[in-house]
Every structure is written in C-alpha cells, then in structure tokens.
Scaffold this active site. Structure first.
Site, PDB file in Angstrom:
ATOM      1  N   LYS A 184      22.771 -24.065 -11.529  1.00  0.00           N
ATOM      2  CA  LYS A 184      22.211 -22.708 -11.601  1.00  0.00           C
ATOM      3  C   LYS A 184      22.173 -22.238 -13.062  1.00  0.00           C
ATOM      4  O   LYS A 184      21.171 -21.677 -13.518  1.00  0.00           O
ATOM      5  CB  LYS A 184      23.044 -21.728 -10.763  1.00  0.00           C
ATOM      6  CG  LYS A 184      22.968 -21.963  -9.270  1.00  0.00           C
ATOM      7  CD  LYS A 184      21.588 -21.626  -8.704  1.00  0.00           C
ATOM      8  CE  LYS A 184      21.488 -21.831  -7.203  1.00  0.00           C
ATOM      9  NZ  LYS A 184      20.121 -21.818  -6.699  1.00  0.00           N
TER      10      LYS A 184
ATOM     11  N   TYR B 155      27.408 -27.579  -8.788  1.00  0.00           N
ATOM     12  CA  TYR B 155      26.419 -26.668  -8.178  1.00  0.00           C
ATOM     13  C   TYR B 155      26.172 -25.477  -9.109  1.00  0.00           C
ATOM     14  O   TYR B 155      25.034 -25.134  -9.429  1.00  0.00           O
ATOM     15  CB  TYR B 155      26.925 -26.186  -6.811  1.00  0.00           C
ATOM     16  CG  TYR B 155      26.316 -24.870  -6.385  1.00  0.00           C
ATOM     17  CD1 TYR B 155      24.992 -24.813  -5.960  1.00  0.00           C
ATOM     18  CD2 TYR B 155      27.048 -23.673  -6.466  1.00  0.00           C
ATOM     19  CE1 TYR B 155      24.425 -23.599  -5.611  1.00  0.00           C
ATOM     20  CE2 TYR B 155      26.487 -22.467  -6.117  1.00  0.00           C
ATOM     21  CZ  TYR B 155      25.179 -22.433  -5.694  1.00  0.00           C
ATOM     22  OH  TYR B 155      24.614 -21.230  -5.360  1.00  0.00           O
TER      23      TYR B 155
ATOM     24  N   SER C  69      23.015 -17.268  -8.919  1.00  0.00           N
ATOM     25  CA  SER C  69      24.241 -16.949  -8.180  1.00  0.00           C
ATOM     26  C   SER C  69      25.275 -16.345  -9.111  1.00  0.00           C
ATOM     27  O   SER C  69      25.328 -16.677 -10.306  1.00  0.00           O
ATOM     28  CB  SER C  69      24.771 -18.261  -7.591  1.00  0.00           C
ATOM     29  OG  SER C  69      26.111 -18.122  -7.224  1.00  0.00           O
TER      30      SER C  69
HETATM   31  N1  UFG Z   1      37.828 -18.202   2.480  1.00  0.00           N
HETATM   32  C1  UFG Z   1      38.893 -18.383   3.339  1.00  0.00           C
HETATM   33  N2  UFG Z   1      38.754 -19.273   4.367  1.00  0.00           N
HETATM   34  C2  UFG Z   1      37.597 -19.988   4.565  1.00  0.00           C
HETATM   35  C3  UFG Z   1      36.517 -19.793   3.678  1.00  0.00           C
HETATM   36  C4  UFG Z   1      36.670 -18.901   2.640  1.00  0.00           C
HETATM   37  O1  UFG Z   1      39.939 -17.746   3.187  1.00  0.00           O
HETATM   38  O2  UFG Z   1      37.553 -20.798   5.508  1.00  0.00           O
HETATM   39  C5  UFG Z   1      37.935 -17.208   1.382  1.00  0.00           C
HETATM   40  C6  UFG Z   1      37.773 -17.785  -0.003  1.00  0.00           C
HETATM   41  O3  UFG Z   1      39.008 -18.249  -0.500  1.00  0.00           O
HETATM   42  C7  UFG Z   1      37.215 -16.573  -0.771  1.00  0.00           C
HETATM   43  C8  UFG Z   1      36.381 -15.841   0.264  1.00  0.00           C
HETATM   44  O4  UFG Z   1      36.863 -16.289   1.531  1.00  0.00           O
HETATM   45  O5  UFG Z   1      38.281 -15.734  -1.168  1.00  0.00           O
HETATM   46  C9  UFG Z   1      34.890 -16.134   0.185  1.00  0.00           C
HETATM   47  O6  UFG Z   1      34.688 -17.535   0.211  1.00  0.00           O
HETATM   48  P1  UFG Z   1      33.230 -18.169   0.450  1.00  0.00           P
HETATM   49  O7  UFG Z   1      33.418 -19.654   0.498  1.00  0.00           O
HETATM   50  O8  UFG Z   1      32.572 -17.518   1.609  1.00  0.00           O
HETATM   51  O9  UFG Z   1      32.413 -17.719  -0.837  1.00  0.00           O
HETATM   52  P2  UFG Z   1      32.703 -17.980  -2.402  1.00  0.00           P
HETATM   53  O10 UFG Z   1      32.847 -16.638  -3.023  1.00  0.00           O
HETATM   54  O11 UFG Z   1      33.775 -18.948  -2.619  1.00  0.00           O
HETATM   55  O12 UFG Z   1      31.366 -18.697  -2.863  1.00  0.00           O
HETATM   56  C10 UFG Z   1      30.114 -18.094  -2.616  1.00  0.00           C
HETATM   57  C11 UFG Z   1      29.062 -19.191  -2.411  1.00  0.00           C
HETATM   58  C12 UFG Z   1      28.803 -19.934  -3.690  1.00  0.00           C
HETATM   59  C13 UFG Z   1      28.482 -18.986  -4.784  1.00  0.00           C
HETATM   60  C14 UFG Z   1      29.520 -17.919  -4.922  1.00  0.00           C
HETATM   61  C15 UFG Z   1      29.033 -16.884  -5.882  1.00  0.00           C
HETATM   62  O13 UFG Z   1      29.515 -20.128  -1.451  1.00  0.00           O
HETATM   63  O14 UFG Z   1      27.678 -20.755  -3.485  1.00  0.00           O
HETATM   64  O15 UFG Z   1      29.753 -17.265  -3.671  1.00  0.00           O
HETATM   65  O16 UFG Z   1      30.021 -16.054  -6.298  1.00  0.00           O
HETATM   66  F1  UFG Z   1      28.394 -19.662  -5.931  1.00  0.00           F
END
Ligand code: UFG
Length: 337
Positions: free
Chosen positions: A152, A148, A124
């Site tokens: 990885k 997590y 990841s």
């Molecule tokens: N976000 C919101 N509201 C929500 C959920 C997310 O505003 O309800 C925002 C987050 O702050 C972020 C973006 O949307 O800016 C993406 O968030 P995600 O939770 O969809 O994804 P992340 O980038 O935080 O994390 C994902 C995976 C992880 C992995 C990572 C790798 O969930 O497992 O990408 O970069 F490690």
C-alpha cells in the site's frame, strides 16, 4: 460519468458499486473472482435495479484491461483489487508484491494510453505503522510492519511520482480505518474464505456457533480496558466516501490523501459487548496473548475528509454490529432454502 471499479465484487468494492449506481454513475466492474463470488453481481442488481457491466479478468492482464478501456469510455478508475491478508503477506511476500504492484502499474499505464485522468486508490491506515500520537492525521510519518502494508505504501509513493510527472492526473488516496457492517438489505457483506483473521468476521461466526470462542488478543495494552482500540467504520459510509472522492477528483489536479474513519476508537470488548446487546446473542471469549505486530490503538482524525470532501461517517457502532450480523443471518437462510 463511467467509472471502472476493480475488485468491484469484493467487500468494499460491492458496496461502493451500489452507492455509485444509486448516484447515477455508470459502473464497469473488473474482478477475477479470486476472493469474491459472481453472485454478488446479481445482488448489486437486486439492490439498485441496475446491472453494472462486468468483466471477469485479472487487472494484471494488460491486454484485457486495454480492451475494457477501448470498449468503454472510462472517466475514472476506483482501484480496490488486491490481496489483503496481513498474515499471508508475511509468508508469501512475493505474491503480494507481484500482484498488488503489477495490477496498479498496469492500470496506470493503460489509463495513460487511453487518456483517463482520474484515479481513486484504496489505501489503508496500515501505512501509519505504529503512530506516535492519536488521532492520526494525514501528514503523520509513514511506515509499515508487513508486506501487505508495504505494498500500500509503495503504491502511494508510485502515485506521488506519477502525479508529479503528469500534471493532468487527479489522484485521491483513501486511507481506510477498520471497515465492518454490511448493506442494510443483508444481500452483500463480508465473506472471508476460511477462518477469519479480522475481529468482526470472527465475532459473527462465533455468534452463529460456527466457531466455538473468540480469542481476544491481549488485555494489557495501554487502553481503557486493556484490549486493542480501533476506528471501526460502516462499510456503507466508507463506500459513500468514494463518491465524495470522485466529486473532488474531477475538480482538481494533483494528489491528495484522506483518512476515512469516524474519529472514535472502540476496544475489542466494546465491540463484543455492543454486538451481544444489539443482536441479543452470546459471544463467548477468552483472553489470550497479544497478536504479534498489533498496535494498542489506532483511530483517525477525520477532519480533512470532512473539510475538503464533505465526508462524515453517519453510522454508529450499534448499526455496524446489527448489519454485520444481519448479513450472516440472511445468508444462513439462503443456504437452508
Ligand atoms: N482481534 C482479536 N481477536 C481476533 C481478531 C482481532 O482480539 O480474533 C483484535 C486485534 O488484536 C485488534 C482488533 O481486534 O486489536 C482489530 O483487529 P483486526 O484484525 O480486525 O484489524 P486490524 O486493525 O489488525 O487490521 C485492519 C486490517 C488491515 C489494515 C488495518 C489498518 O485487517 O488490513 O486494519 O489499520 F491494514
């Protein structure tokens, strides 16, 4: 070639099984159904008209994994199985270390015993921690911010050591950016248990009126509209990246690392606006505080995967939004029938 896919009924695993079967690989799936459903097996068959062999076992169970290798001449392993919820990993770190490390060690041991030399690992972009520069290249420094992510990174280190010790091994580490979307058929897609943590699964539930409103975590980041920027990649593109990785695997020895992303970053509001437009639905949202541990922006430099694997993501953000919603609508219909 016969490919063992661990976690083959999960979100990325199931799409990869479809692409493998379409490319005429033989597929053997191991899945303990801890975060997936047995119905997915039938859906894979419905899409491809081929039935993969399936074992409902835990990858940590060495005896049972050995039996799978003895019953099938496995040429390569794609290892998806693992826990993946960032928040849960913070509250239950031991569960994450035990499961994610144990399963990988078990597989590597059995592969050694059974003379299987090709391994593709599902890593990841989380291993880049908080990158100092963008876009992210594979040789950037690595660090993590939660258990997590640490599992990885630890597995990547284990694979590097194993590769040094065993010159017959071919290992490809794929670092995924943010997979969303679903198969065009609407038969397989992402079905998180409970309230989703990730952005797209949350958006689709709000659009579908199963949840009232999306919380946008912060609009004061140093990004064009202040909301977090990520490199969203269609899960079907990601799945195809695994076929490219397998093709590389059989033609080299050692270990290589590849980003699987599009190279383009979109903000939370870009995704919400595009989703509303292409699906003609409303996604009400409110701005709330930043989510602890989030970074402002994260997107890949996809050049290495393009040059060395011939991989290039084909789907755009509109396809991703359309296909994510289509999956939910199709599944709603099947519930009502
Ligand atoms: N976000 C919101 N509201 C929500 C959920 C997310 O505003 O309800 C925002 C987050 O702050 C972020 C973006 O949307 O800016 C993406 O968030 P995600 O939770 O969809 O994804 P992340 O980038 O935080 O994390 C994902 C995976 C992880 C992995 C990572 C790798 O969930 O497992 O990408 O970069 F490690």
């Amino acid at each position: 070639m016969k490919i063992l896919v661990t976690g083959g009924l999960g979100f990325i695993g199931s799409h990869t099984c479809v692409e493998l079967l379409n490319a005429n690989y033989e597929v053997v799936i191991i899945d303990n159904l801890s975060n997936s459903s047995i119905d997915v097996l039938d859906k894979i068959e419905e899409i491809t008209s081929k039935k993969p062999k399936f074992y409902e076992i835990d990858v940590c169970d060495k005896e049972k994994v050995s039996v799978v290798f003895k019953e099938n001449k496995i040429d390569a392993v794609i290892h998806f199985a693992g826990y993946k919820a960032v928040g849960e990993s913070v509250s239950e770190p031991l569960k994450y270390y035990r499961n994610n490390l144990d399963s990988t060690l078990t597989l590597l041991e059995v592969m050694k015993e059974e003379n299987c030399h090709n391994f593709v690992f599902s890593s990841s972009a989380t291993v880049y921690g908080s990158p100092k520069e963008l876009p992210i290249k594979e040789d950037f420094p690595l660090s993590t911010t939660n258990p997590y992510g640490t599992t990885k990174l630890m597995i990547e280190r284990i694979l590097a050591d194993v590769s040094k010790a065993d010159k017959d091994l071919s290992i490809i580490v794929l670092r995924y950016f943010n997979p969303i979307g679903a198969h065009k058929s609407g038969l397989i897609g992402e079905k998180p248990n409970g309230i989703p943590n990730n952005l797209m699964p949350y958006i689709v539930r709000v659009a579908n009126k199963e949840l009232p409103i999306l919380s946008v975590f912060g609009n004061d980041y140093d990004t064009p509209d202040g909301t977090g920027v990520r490199d969203y990649i269609h899960v079907v593109d990601l799945a195809k990246g695994h076929i490219k990785a397998l093709e590389k695997c059989v033609n080299f020895k050692g270990i290589e690392y590849y980003n699987l992303g599009t190279g383009t970053g979109y903000s939370v509001l870009d995704l919400v606006n595009t989703f509303e437009k292409v699906n003609n639905v409303e996604v009400p949202y409110k701005i709330v505080d930043r989510r602890p541990g989030d970074i402002a922006a994260c997107y890949a430099d996809p050049t290495k995967a393009y040059k060395e694997l011939g991989f290039k993501a084909e789907y755009g953000i509109e396809d991703m939004c359309r296909d994510s919603y289509n999956f939910i609508l199709k599944n709603k219909e099947s519930h009502n029938n």
